[in-house]
Design a protein around this motif. Structure first.
Motif, PDB file in Angstrom:
ATOM      1  N   LEU A  55       0.828  -1.212   0.000  1.00  0.00           N
ATOM      2  CA  LEU A  55       0.000   0.000   0.000  1.00  0.00           C
ATOM      3  C   LEU A  55       0.856   1.253   0.000  1.00  0.00           C
ATOM      4  O   LEU A  55       0.532   2.230  -0.685  1.00  0.00           O
ATOM      5  CB  LEU A  55      -0.942  -0.008   1.201  1.00  0.00           C
ATOM      6  N   ASN A  56       1.953   1.231   0.745  1.00  0.00           N
ATOM      7  CA  ASN A  56       2.853   2.390   0.764  1.00  0.00           C
ATOM      8  C   ASN A  56       3.434   2.638  -0.626  1.00  0.00           C
ATOM      9  O   ASN A  56       3.532   3.782  -1.070  1.00  0.00           O
ATOM     10  CB  ASN A  56       3.985   2.177   1.765  1.00  0.00           C
ATOM     11  N   SER A  59       0.694   4.011  -2.891  1.00  0.00           N
ATOM     12  CA  SER A  59       0.450   5.396  -2.499  1.00  0.00           C
ATOM     13  C   SER A  59       1.536   6.311  -3.042  1.00  0.00           C
ATOM     14  O   SER A  59       1.252   7.357  -3.628  1.00  0.00           O
ATOM     15  CB  SER A  59       0.391   5.496  -0.970  1.00  0.00           C
ATOM     16  N   SER A  60       2.759   5.905  -2.868  1.00  0.00           N
ATOM     17  CA  SER A  60       3.890   6.698  -3.351  1.00  0.00           C
ATOM     18  C   SER A  60       3.832   6.883  -4.865  1.00  0.00           C
ATOM     19  O   SER A  60       4.079   7.977  -5.382  1.00  0.00           O
ATOM     20  CB  SER A  60       5.192   6.019  -2.942  1.00  0.00           C
ATOM     21  N   SER A  61       3.490   5.820  -5.566  1.00  0.00           N
ATOM     22  CA  SER A  61       3.408   5.890  -7.019  1.00  0.00           C
ATOM     23  C   SER A  61       2.327   6.875  -7.466  1.00  0.00           C
ATOM     24  O   SER A  61       2.554   7.711  -8.337  1.00  0.00           O
ATOM     25  CB  SER A  61       3.129   4.497  -7.586  1.00  0.00           C
ATOM     26  N   ALA A  98      -7.052   9.755  -1.232  1.00  0.00           N
ATOM     27  CA  ALA A  98      -7.230   8.307  -1.058  1.00  0.00           C
ATOM     28  C   ALA A  98      -5.875   7.598  -1.034  1.00  0.00           C
ATOM     29  O   ALA A  98      -5.679   6.662  -0.258  1.00  0.00           O
ATOM     30  CB  ALA A  98      -8.114   7.746  -2.169  1.00  0.00           C
ATOM     31  N   ALA A  99      -4.952   8.059  -1.869  1.00  0.00           N
ATOM     32  CA  ALA A  99      -3.604   7.472  -1.872  1.00  0.00           C
ATOM     33  C   ALA A  99      -2.899   7.773  -0.556  1.00  0.00           C
ATOM     34  O   ALA A  99      -2.257   6.892   0.031  1.00  0.00           O
ATOM     35  CB  ALA A  99      -2.798   7.997  -3.052  1.00  0.00           C
ATOM     36  N   ARG A 103      -1.316   5.270   3.318  1.00  0.00           N
ATOM     37  CA  ARG A 103      -0.026   5.361   3.994  1.00  0.00           C
ATOM     38  C   ARG A 103      -0.130   5.676   5.462  1.00  0.00           C
ATOM     39  O   ARG A 103       0.743   5.347   6.233  1.00  0.00           O
ATOM     40  CB  ARG A 103       0.746   6.541   3.393  1.00  0.00           C
ATOM     41  N   VAL A 104      -1.156   6.386   5.813  1.00  0.00           N
ATOM     42  CA  VAL A 104      -1.287   6.886   7.179  1.00  0.00           C
ATOM     43  C   VAL A 104      -1.630   5.732   8.098  1.00  0.00           C
ATOM     44  O   VAL A 104      -2.608   5.005   7.901  1.00  0.00           O
ATOM     45  CB  VAL A 104      -2.385   7.986   7.255  1.00  0.00           C
TER      46      VAL A 104
END
Length: 109
Positions: A55-56, A59-61, A98-99, A103-104
């Motif tokens: 997921l991280n 999200s980063s992408s 949403a991305a 991460r959170v």
């Protein structure tokens, strides 16, 4: 990490990307369409399971194309009649949010 909560957050991102990608692909000159289509595909592959690292990375992408001069933030989608697509900026912000949510990590009580 609550897997059910993360799965719901992932589904939110997928739904928003599914709304965004067709708008971008309608513009043959949009350089962002392929990036977000790839992100959508990647997100959909996590339906069978994911780690927080997965997921991280996703999200980063997604978030990597936001910010700075010449970034996705500068793109304006135009629809019929050459008018900007209604709600496009809001949708782009929703995809970013949403991305970020993937991460959170919430603090455990």
């Amino acid at each position: 990490m609550n897997p059910e909560h993360r799965a719901a957050q992932l589904q939110t991102l997928i739904e928003r990307l599914r709304r965004l990608v067709p708008i971008l692909t309608a513009d043959a000159d949009c350089v962002w369409a392929r990036h977000f289509a790839n992100c959508l595909h990647r997100a959909e592959t996590f339906a069978d399971g994911f780690t927080q690292d997965d997921l991280n990375g996703l999200s980063s992408s997604v978030m990597s194309v936001y910010g700075g001069m010449g970034s996705f933030n500068d793109y304006v989608a135009y629809g019929a009649g050459g008018r900007p697509v209604d709600g496009f900026a809001g949708l782009c912000g929703d995809v970013y949010d949403a991305a970020l949510n993937l991460r959170v990590i919430e603090a455990q009580p």
